[in-house]
Design a protein around this motif. Sequence first.
Motif, PDB file in Angstrom:
ATOM      1  N   UNK A 124      27.426  54.269  45.225  1.00 60.32           N
ATOM      2  CA  UNK A 124      26.877  55.377  44.446  1.00 60.32           C
ATOM      3  C   UNK A 124      25.874  54.788  43.464  1.00 60.32           C
ATOM      4  N   UNK A 125      24.657  55.329  43.467  1.00 51.37           N
ATOM      5  CA  UNK A 125      23.553  54.745  42.702  1.00 51.37           C
ATOM      6  C   UNK A 125      22.943  55.821  41.803  1.00 51.37           C
ATOM      7  N   UNK A 126      22.701  55.442  40.545  1.00 50.54           N
ATOM      8  CA  UNK A 126      21.912  56.286  39.654  1.00 50.54           C
ATOM      9  C   UNK A 126      21.072  55.387  38.760  1.00 50.54           C
ATOM     10  N   UNK A 127      20.424  55.958  37.772  1.00 49.14           N
ATOM     11  CA  UNK A 127      19.512  55.179  36.922  1.00 49.14           C
ATOM     12  C   UNK A 127      20.255  54.142  36.082  1.00 49.14           C
ATOM     13  N   UNK A 128      21.542  54.372  35.841  1.00 52.19           N
ATOM     14  CA  UNK A 128      22.315  53.481  34.981  1.00 52.19           C
ATOM     15  C   UNK A 128      23.004  52.352  35.727  1.00 52.19           C
ATOM     16  N   UNK A 129      23.444  52.603  36.973  1.00 58.21           N
ATOM     17  CA  UNK A 129      24.259  51.598  37.652  1.00 58.21           C
ATOM     18  C   UNK A 129      24.256  51.799  39.163  1.00 58.21           C
ATOM     19  N   UNK A 130      24.718  50.763  39.851  1.00 56.85           N
ATOM     20  CA  UNK A 130      25.064  50.851  41.266  1.00 56.85           C
ATOM     21  C   UNK A 130      26.533  50.488  41.373  1.00 56.85           C
ATOM     22  N   UNK A 131      27.308  51.344  41.993  1.00 56.19           N
ATOM     23  CA  UNK A 131      28.754  51.152  42.084  1.00 56.19           C
ATOM     24  C   UNK A 131      29.185  51.120  43.543  1.00 56.19           C
ATOM     25  N   UNK A 132      29.853  50.043  43.946  1.00 56.39           N
ATOM     26  CA  UNK A 132      30.385  49.965  45.296  1.00 56.39           C
ATOM     27  C   UNK A 132      31.671  50.780  45.359  1.00 56.39           C
ATOM     28  N   UNK A 133      31.695  51.796  46.211  1.00 58.45           N
ATOM     29  CA  UNK A 133      32.857  52.678  46.323  1.00 58.45           C
ATOM     30  C   UNK A 133      33.934  52.054  47.200  1.00 58.45           C
ATOM     31  N   UNK A 134      33.542  51.480  48.304  1.00 55.69           N
ATOM     32  CA  UNK A 134      34.489  50.924  49.272  1.00 55.69           C
ATOM     33  C   UNK A 134      34.823  49.463  48.952  1.00 55.69           C
ATOM     34  N   UNK A 135      35.953  49.022  49.461  1.00 53.27           N
ATOM     35  CA  UNK A 135      36.355  47.621  49.377  1.00 53.27           C
ATOM     36  C   UNK A 135      36.325  47.037  50.790  1.00 53.27           C
ATOM     37  N   UNK A 136      35.611  45.931  50.964  1.00 52.90           N
ATOM     38  CA  UNK A 136      35.489  45.323  52.290  1.00 52.90           C
ATOM     39  C   UNK A 136      36.857  44.923  52.839  1.00 52.90           C
ATOM     40  N   UNK A 137      37.067  45.221  54.102  1.00 54.35           N
ATOM     41  CA  UNK A 137      38.244  44.717  54.800  1.00 54.35           C
ATOM     42  C   UNK A 137      37.850  43.383  55.435  1.00 54.35           C
ATOM     43  N   UNK A 138      37.828  42.360  54.610  1.00 57.87           N
ATOM     44  CA  UNK A 138      37.350  41.055  55.059  1.00 57.87           C
ATOM     45  C   UNK A 138      38.215  39.946  54.474  1.00 57.87           C
ATOM     46  N   UNK A 139      38.110  38.779  55.078  1.00 57.04           N
ATOM     47  CA  UNK A 139      38.887  37.629  54.612  1.00 57.04           C
ATOM     48  C   UNK A 139      38.506  37.262  53.182  1.00 57.04           C
ATOM     49  N   UNK A 140      37.211  37.214  52.881  1.00 56.34           N
ATOM     50  CA  UNK A 140      36.807  36.786  51.539  1.00 56.34           C
ATOM     51  C   UNK A 140      37.144  37.843  50.493  1.00 56.34           C
ATOM     52  N   UNK A 141      37.118  39.112  50.857  1.00 56.95           N
ATOM     53  CA  UNK A 141      37.522  40.152  49.921  1.00 56.95           C
ATOM     54  C   UNK A 141      38.982  39.987  49.531  1.00 56.95           C
ATOM     55  N   UNK A 142      39.817  39.650  50.503  1.00 55.78           N
ATOM     56  CA  UNK A 142      41.229  39.383  50.234  1.00 55.78           C
ATOM     57  C   UNK A 142      41.380  38.153  49.350  1.00 55.78           C
ATOM     58  N   UNK A 143      40.560  37.146  49.601  1.00 56.38           N
ATOM     59  CA  UNK A 143      40.630  35.921  48.798  1.00 56.38           C
ATOM     60  C   UNK A 143      40.201  36.174  47.356  1.00 56.38           C
ATOM     61  N   UNK A 144      39.216  37.048  47.167  1.00 52.77           N
ATOM     62  CA  UNK A 144      38.803  37.410  45.810  1.00 52.77           C
ATOM     63  C   UNK A 144      39.925  38.165  45.101  1.00 52.77           C
TER      64      UNK A 144
END
Length: 243
Positions: A124-144
Motif C-alpha cells: 500500500x503506497x501513499x505520499x507518506x509511506x510504502x507499506x508491505x502488506x504481505x509477508x513472504x513465504x520464504x526461507x529468509x523471511x522465516x530467518x528474519x
Amino acid sequence: MKLVGTSDVGMVRDINQDSFLMLENKEKNIIAFGVADGLGGHNAGELASALCMDILREYFNISNKEYQDMKNEVKGIIEYANKRILDFANENEEAQGMGTTLTLCIYHDGIGYVVHIGDSRCYKINKEEIKQITVDHSLVSHMVASGEITKEEAEHHPNRNIITNALGTQEEFFIDTYDLELEKGDIVLICSDGLSEHVTNEEIMEIVNNNDLDEAKHLLIDKANENGGTDNVTVVLFDGGIE
C-alpha cells in the motif's frame, strides 16, 4: 477507479512464467486483481500460473452466482486450483514439479482483503509511506522472523529465492489473508519478486507517487530491467478513487 497492469520477461529469462489478473464485475460489485509467478526452475511454471488465473477469472465472472461468503469461497477456489495444478502435473510428465505463487486483492461491496501464497507481494503506497502488506513465504523471511538474520542481510542472502509455500507443488499448503482498508491517496501494488528483488521501496514509492499509473507501470518495469532484470517482472496497480 483505475486498475492497470503489465508484465515483462526481463533481461535474462527466455520465458515469462508470470501471469496477472485484472477484473471488474460491475453487476456483482467485484474488483479482483493479482499476480501469479510460476516457480522459476520448475517445469511448466508458466502453465501453473496461467491455470491459476484462469480458474479465478472464471469464478469471479459467474453472472448467475450470489457471492455471499466470498473470503471462504475464494479459499475453496484456491484449493481447487491447487488440485487442478497437481492433477495436470501428475498426468503430464513434462509438467511435474510445476507450481506458482499467488497474491490476490479482492474488493466486494466495499470490503477489501488480500489472499497470499508464496513471495509475490502486495504494497500500500501513499505520499507518506510504502507499506508491505504481505509477508513472504520464504526461507529468509522465516530467518528474519526468528532473529537469525536481519532484514538487510536477507536482501542479499544466497537463499533469498527459496520459497516455503506455493500453489500446486503439494497437497498441503496454507493461505494468508489480510484485511485491506484504503483511504484517499492510497495506491495498491501487487508484484512478482522480479520487481521487489531489483527495485527498492524508495524507488517504487517515488515512481508510483510521481506518475500517472499507466506511466508508472512501465517505469517500474524499466527500473527492474535497468537494475539487472534477472527475472520476469509483473506489476498491477490499483487506485480506488476514494474521496
